[in-house]
Design a protein around this motif. Structure first.
Motif, PDB file in Angstrom:
ATOM      1  N   THR A 157      -5.807 -11.631  -2.396  1.00 20.38           N
ATOM      2  CA  THR A 157      -4.426 -11.927  -2.776  1.00 20.38           C
ATOM      3  C   THR A 157      -4.527 -13.315  -3.244  1.00 20.38           C
ATOM      4  O   THR A 157      -3.726 -13.388  -4.410  1.00 20.38           O
ATOM      5  CB  THR A 157      -3.593 -11.863  -1.598  1.00 20.38           C
ATOM      6  OG1 THR A 157      -3.567 -10.402  -0.989  1.00 20.38           O
ATOM      7  CG2 THR A 157      -2.236 -12.095  -1.902  1.00 20.38           C
ATOM      8  N   ASP A 213      -1.066  -5.233  -5.201  1.00 22.12           N
ATOM      9  CA  ASP A 213      -2.086  -5.319  -4.166  1.00 22.12           C
ATOM     10  C   ASP A 213      -2.161  -4.506  -2.981  1.00 22.12           C
ATOM     11  O   ASP A 213      -1.249  -3.535  -2.854  1.00 22.12           O
ATOM     12  CB  ASP A 213      -1.503  -6.845  -3.697  1.00 22.12           C
ATOM     13  CG  ASP A 213      -2.688  -7.690  -3.014  1.00 22.12           C
ATOM     14  OD1 ASP A 213      -3.632  -7.365  -2.561  1.00 22.12           O
ATOM     15  OD2 ASP A 213      -2.205  -8.828  -2.577  1.00 22.12           O
ATOM     16  N   ASP A 214      -3.457  -4.362  -2.266  1.00 21.04           N
ATOM     17  CA  ASP A 214      -3.611  -3.331  -1.516  1.00 21.04           C
ATOM     18  C   ASP A 214      -3.253  -1.939  -1.819  1.00 21.04           C
ATOM     19  O   ASP A 214      -2.497  -1.170  -1.195  1.00 21.04           O
ATOM     20  CB  ASP A 214      -2.777  -3.611  -0.333  1.00 21.04           C
ATOM     21  CG  ASP A 214      -3.115  -4.877   0.503  1.00 21.04           C
ATOM     22  OD1 ASP A 214      -4.251  -5.196   0.588  1.00 21.04           O
ATOM     23  OD2 ASP A 214      -2.404  -5.658   0.806  1.00 21.04           O
TER      24      ASP A 214
END
Ligand code: ADP
Ligand code: MG
Length: 448
Positions: A157, A213-214
């Motif tokens: 991140t 993200d993720d």
């Protein structure tokens, strides 16, 4: 992903260790967490006096505990009951404006703290760092998509935000979106519900840089996968940069459509590894420099040595050490606080240690039944082992008081805290109790 309340419970747990039981009961436990707003965690105190006392006595500790568990939170706002309504109304209005702005000009909230400058480069991350920097310098040119994967707390991140911040600085009118997969999904389902899919598509397909993200959470979400496939193609076709972060390699993301898997693999897939000792130490030194912490240097070596799993935990341990030193009133954190802070972490990291195991050992030692240990009986023969067992669990394991309460037949976490504090107090004066506890710890450890 930890929920808001799980994180808050972790904060409570930390505070349980940082303030006296009386303070905890009065000022901490009575707080109602409301929400994170603009990098600030908003909490509600039960009375205006409690608010004043909390701010006077424990603001620093509370803030540092909060920072440990809420990434991106930089401050805490304590409200008193009379302020709640007005505050929530303000937030609502601000959110509505942000939402319309976002729809209009794709403003993305990037965390300014995460830059390339404060990303420490070592063996474990130097390739991914170069790849990220390359993409930030030439978005849409060389590696598209850039797919970064690696375990939790290793800096994925951070790198995404660093790219975003870099690009923002150098290409003022670039449209950038950074979202978590969850936000993307929510946005998408909301657009279906509210019949605004056109606006949704416009928002995501007209950007110069899209970062999700993720992305592993897209697993199993058929509708979102379908939508993202088209978003991806649209952007890619026009050489718009796409960056994805995940905790796994695309081949290991379950229930991911083959066509997405192959899209994800069409650019550069780069992993990020666990940092080695030197990098861990350098990260701690950087953090000390940034936060202006006062810490003896052997403490940093000690932490870098002991915590080799992830960087978030590494930073968390440093915060814990510094909070402890502030609490004790020292102006420099020493090995004493470091050892205190790591006591519980070290042992609980040993595998196979569980609440059950500790209960088992205590039951055997005092010859009581487990049903009684966790039951309601109030005679001394049962209450003593029960409280000792609770004390041992809090000493040896790093789990929330509430969880311990549940293991003891749904007792409240204040009951757990009371038991823990009582035994901790008694050990100081009662020699035979102290010996018993040492015996028990030795038995538990030899058992794992
Ligand atoms: P991930 O997204 O991989 O779970 P994060 O990017 O959230 O991990 O990193 C966790 C914490 O560790 C953040 O506070 C981040 O700033 C810090 N961090 C990670 N890697 C580095 C690094 N190489 N240098 C400095 N700080 C780092
Ligand atoms: Mg992350």
């Amino acid at each position: 992903m930890d929920s808001f309340l799980t994180r808050w419970n972790e904060v409570l747990k930390d505070m349980g260790n940082l303030v006296t039981a009386v303070s905890y009961d009065l000022y901490i436990e009575t707080l109602e967490p409301i929400k994170v707003d603009n990098n600030k965690l908003v909490v509600l105190a039960s009375t205006s006096t409690n608010k004043k006392q909390l701010l006077r006595l424990h603001k620093e500790k509370l803030l540092s505990a909060i920072k440990n568990h809420f990434e991106n939170v930089e401050d805490v706002i304590v409200l008193e009951p009379s302020e709640k309504e007005a505050f929530l109304e303000d937030i609502k209005q601000a959110e509505e404006t942000i939402e319309t702005n976002q729809m209009l000009n794709e403003k993305t909230i990037l965390n300014k703290k995460y830059t390339f400058d404060n990303f420490v480069v070592g063996q474990s991350n130097k390739i991914v760092y170069s790849a990220a920097l390359n993409v930030a310098e030439n978005p849409g040119k060389n590696f598209n998509p850039l797919f970064i994967y690696g375990g939790v707390g290793l800096g994925k991140t951070h790198l995404l935000h660093a790219i975003g911040n870099y690009v923002t600085k150098n290409n003022k009118d670039f449209k950038i979106i950074y979202v978590t997969c969850e936000q993307f999904m929510n946005d998408f389902t909301k657009s279906i519900r509210e019949k605004t899919t056109e606006a949704f598509r416009h928002k995501y397909r007209e950007v110069d840089l899209l970062m999700i993200d993720d992305i592993q959470f897209i697993s199993n979400k058929t509708g979102t996968q379908e939508e993202f496939f088209h978003t991806f193609n649209d952007l890619h076709q026009f050489n718009k940069q796409i960056i994805l972060a995940s905790d796994k390699h695309p081949r290991n993301i379950d229930a991911l459509e083959e066509r997405l898997r192959s899209r994800f693999s069409g650019g550069l897939i780069q992993d990020i590894q666990k940092p080695d000792f030197e990098t861990r130490l350098a990260i701690l030194q950087k953090k000390v420099e940034i936060e202006n912490y006062s810490v003896e240097s052997n403490v940093l070596e000690f932490l870098a040595e002991k915590i080799d799993t992830n960087i978030r935990e590494l930073e968390g341990s440093l915060n814990k050490v510094v909070s402890l030193s502030i609490l004790i009133g020292k102006n420099k954190a020493t090995m004493f606080e470091a050892e205190e802070a790591l006591k519980d972490i070290a042992i609980s990291q040993a595998q196979n240690l569980s609440v059950d195991k500790i209960m088992e050992v205590v039951c055997k030692y005092y010859n009581v039944k487990k049903a009684d240990l966790i039951g309601k009986k109030k005679n001394k023969e049962i209450v003593d082992p029960r409280q000792i067992c609770i004390y041992l669990i809090t000493e040896l394991m790093d789990i929330p008081l509430m969880t311990i309460g549940n293991a003891f037949g749904g007792r409240d976490h204040t009951t757990i805290m009371h038991a823990r504090d009582k035994i901790a107090q008694n050990i100081k004066t009662n020699k035979s109790l102290k010996v018993n506890i040492e015996d028990l710890i030795a038995m538990i450890k030899s058992d794992i």
